[in-house]
Design a protein around this motif. Structure first.
Motif, PDB file in Angstrom:
ATOM      1  N   ASP A   1       0.822  -1.218   0.000  1.00 44.86           N
ATOM      2  CA  ASP A   1       0.000   0.000   0.000  1.00 44.86           C
ATOM      3  C   ASP A   1       0.855   1.267   0.000  1.00 44.86           C
ATOM      4  O   ASP A   1       1.356   1.694   1.036  1.00 44.86           O
ATOM      5  N   HIS A   2       1.009   1.851  -1.162  1.00 43.14           N
ATOM      6  CA  HIS A   2       1.806   3.070  -1.313  1.00 43.14           C
ATOM      7  C   HIS A   2       0.894   4.173  -1.869  1.00 43.14           C
ATOM      8  O   HIS A   2       0.605   4.168  -3.070  1.00 43.14           O
ATOM      9  N   PRO A   3       0.442   5.096  -1.027  1.00 44.65           N
ATOM     10  CA  PRO A   3      -0.469   6.139  -1.525  1.00 44.65           C
ATOM     11  C   PRO A   3       0.115   6.978  -2.660  1.00 44.65           C
ATOM     12  O   PRO A   3      -0.635   7.574  -3.433  1.00 44.65           O
TER      13      PRO A   3
ATOM     14  N   SER B   1      -2.737  20.239  -7.950  1.00 43.91           N
ATOM     15  CA  SER B   1      -2.753  19.652  -6.594  1.00 43.91           C
ATOM     16  C   SER B   1      -1.335  19.364  -6.124  1.00 43.91           C
ATOM     17  O   SER B   1      -0.499  18.887  -6.891  1.00 43.91           O
ATOM     18  N   LEU B   2      -1.108  19.649  -4.845  1.00 43.72           N
ATOM     19  CA  LEU B   2       0.184  19.343  -4.247  1.00 43.72           C
ATOM     20  C   LEU B   2      -0.028  18.162  -3.286  1.00 43.72           C
ATOM     21  O   LEU B   2      -0.850  18.238  -2.370  1.00 43.72           O
ATOM     22  N   HIS B   3       0.680  17.093  -3.557  1.00 48.69           N
ATOM     23  CA  HIS B   3       0.500  15.862  -2.773  1.00 48.69           C
ATOM     24  C   HIS B   3       1.689  15.691  -1.837  1.00 48.69           C
ATOM     25  O   HIS B   3       2.835  15.662  -2.298  1.00 48.69           O
ATOM     26  N   ILE B   4       1.390  15.582  -0.551  1.00 47.65           N
ATOM     27  CA  ILE B   4       2.454  15.359   0.437  1.00 47.65           C
ATOM     28  C   ILE B   4       2.333  13.894   0.875  1.00 47.65           C
ATOM     29  O   ILE B   4       1.308  13.500   1.460  1.00 47.65           O
TER      30      ILE B   4
ATOM     31  N   GLY C   1      -4.923   7.468   4.339  1.00 43.57           N
ATOM     32  CA  GLY C   1      -3.839   6.859   5.107  1.00 43.57           C
ATOM     33  C   GLY C   1      -4.092   5.378   5.258  1.00 43.57           C
ATOM     34  O   GLY C   1      -5.195   4.897   4.997  1.00 43.57           O
ATOM     35  N   THR C   2      -3.073   4.685   5.668  1.00 43.73           N
ATOM     36  CA  THR C   2      -3.229   3.244   5.866  1.00 43.73           C
ATOM     37  C   THR C   2      -3.298   2.956   7.365  1.00 43.73           C
ATOM     38  O   THR C   2      -3.075   3.842   8.177  1.00 43.73           O
ATOM     39  N   ALA C   3      -3.578   1.709   7.679  1.00 41.78           N
ATOM     40  CA  ALA C   3      -3.680   1.323   9.092  1.00 41.78           C
ATOM     41  C   ALA C   3      -2.537   0.386   9.455  1.00 41.78           C
ATOM     42  O   ALA C   3      -1.831  -0.105   8.587  1.00 41.78           O
ATOM     43  N   GLY C   4      -2.378   0.156  10.743  1.00 41.42           N
ATOM     44  CA  GLY C   4      -1.359  -0.794  11.195  1.00 41.42           C
ATOM     45  C   GLY C   4      -0.280  -0.127  12.022  1.00 41.42           C
ATOM     46  O   GLY C   4      -0.399   1.045  12.394  1.00 41.42           O
ATOM     47  N   LEU C   5       0.767  -0.856  12.290  1.00 42.67           N
ATOM     48  CA  LEU C   5       1.856  -0.329  13.108  1.00 42.67           C
ATOM     49  C   LEU C   5       2.686   0.690  12.337  1.00 42.67           C
ATOM     50  O   LEU C   5       3.203   1.641  12.896  1.00 42.67           O
TER      51      LEU C   5
END
Lengths: 179, 240
Positions: B114-116, B154-157, B195-199
């Motif tokens: 999972d890479h946004p 759009s500016l993506h951070i 965003g993703t979930a997890g540690l």
């Protein structure tokens, strides 16, 4: 001797597993630990605990941090633990003689805040149940802890109005009436 | 085959042992001794089975004394501590394994797949920098990995974050980066992200209509005693 070694090994493994179990489930041995861990995760605090009290299965804290005030509750879990909880504070609006916030928990309703006008000696909160069927209930608060207060009640009521009085019974602050 | 006399002897011995889970093992071991001894006596002294077992019991000594000695050896306090520690250890182990499986799967998925940043088609990039700046916010470490401006403005951070404390296993999830402005102090709020979930988490925050002529992105937080400010030069806009 073998049994002693095995027992020590088991107890060490239990300590590690218990730590992981507590971390997985947000359990702490003390409610203050749970509160401060929760605040830290919210990038807030650690707040100063002005007063704490038990109500139902939870411990409630009246806290201050910088200009923020809050009244988080930390729930008891599995008999010996306290579950991670609590929340961010609300900035005290010092322009108001009485600053307060309403909060709803699981099955309880509470109002907490701070008297910015020290002449306030007591306050009355008038509540109604959410459906507006029952008669209004008036709760009186005469106890302040470092100018902070909290009124708590089991149920789903909502606040209709709040009035603050001085020692002589004169109104110092009166909120807008809410249906 | 043990005689009733031998059984009676064994019962007297094990009665003295207070840590009951060991009683069966003690009984088994002593009965083996009695049987071995009886066999030996049958051969050596030409006794019949019954006589041999009775003599073997006599040779063993006083049942109460043996029981008391064994009780000392099989300390009940240590015995029960060992016994219950084993049960608790197994139970906790099962619970922890069951609870950690979903969390490890989700974290593993994020780390590997999972890479946004992949949400933004590469052909739409007009500028792209990799600041690799780390923000320390309490126990959380936020690494700004990529800042990309796409052709729609759009500016993506893109950033990753994790917590040094174990509270990320159960705690509040990180609300995301906030406080975006350019070098002239114009602030930017509107946009989206995920965003993703997890540690270990990866996230993308997209700001709409970020001007192409601005050269610096400033991310600043000053709230509740926490402060950070990072300046990210955005680089040249690629000609379309």
């Amino acid at each position: 001797m073998i049994r002693l070694k095995k027992t020590i090994r088991n107890l060490l493994i239990i300590a590690v597993l218990l730590f992981l179990f507590m971390q997985f489930n947000g359990l702490y041995f003390s409610p203050v630990q749970a509160l401060h861990a929760s605040e830290k995760d919210l990038h807030f605090g650690p707040s100063e605990i002005v007063h704490s009290f038990d109500y139902g299965d939870s411990r409630y804290f009246l806290t201050r941090y910088e200009d923020f005030v809050s009244c988080p509750s930390i729930e008891k879990a599995l008999g010996v633990f306290w579950r991670y909880g609590g929340g961010y504070g609300s900035p005290n609006d010092k322009s108001r003689p009485l600053f307060y916030q309403e909060a709803k928990g699981e099955g309880d309703w509470r109002i907490f805040g701070v008297r910015n006008d020290v002449s306030i000696a007591y306050l009355e909160a008038t509540l109604h149940d959410p459906e507006g069927k029952g008669a209004p209930i008036t709760l009186t608060c005469k106890e302040f802890y470092d100018d902070m207060f909290c009124l708590i009640r089991e149920g789903e009521e909502h606040l209709m109005s709040i009035t603050a009085y001085d020692k002589a019974g004169n109104i110092v602050y009166e909120s807008k009436y809410r249906e | 085959m043990l005689l009733p006399e031998s059984r009676n002897f064994l019962n007297k011995v094990v009665k003295r042992v207070h840590f009951f889970p060991d009683r069966a093992d003690i009984e088994l071991e002593l009965s083996a001794h009695i049987e071995d001894s009886a066999l030996f006596l049958q051969k050596e002294e030409q006794l019949d089975e019954r006589e041999a077992q009775i003599k073997a019991i006599e040779r063993m000594g006083n049942a109460e004394e043996i029981g008391t000695a064994l009780n000392r050896q099989h300390n009940p306090f240590l015995g029960y501590l060992w016994y219950f520690s084993r049960i608790i250890m197994v139970m906790l182990c099962i619970v922890v394994i069951l609870q950690s499986i979903p969390m490890l799967l989700v974290s593993g998925w994020t780390i590997v797949f999972d890479h946004p940043i992949r949400d933004i088609p590469k052909e739409t990039y007009v500028r792209h920098v990799e600041p690799n700046i780390v923000i320390k916010l309490d126990d959380r470490r936020i690494r700004i990995t990529d800042v990309i401006q796409s052709e729609d403005g759009s500016l993506h951070i893109c950033y990753s974050h994790y917590s040094l404390s174990f509270s990320s296993l159960h705690g509040w999830s990180f609300g995301g980066l906030t406080g975006f402005q350019d070098e002239d102090g114009n602030t930017y709020f509107s946009g989206g992200g995920r965003g993703t979930a997890g540690l270990y988490n990866r996230a993308r925050r997209s700001l709409e209509n970020f001007p192409f002529d601005k050269e610096i992105l400033i991310i600043e937080l000053d709230r509740a005693g926490r402060y950070y400010r990072v300046k990210i030069p955005l680089g040249e806009v690629k000609q379309q």
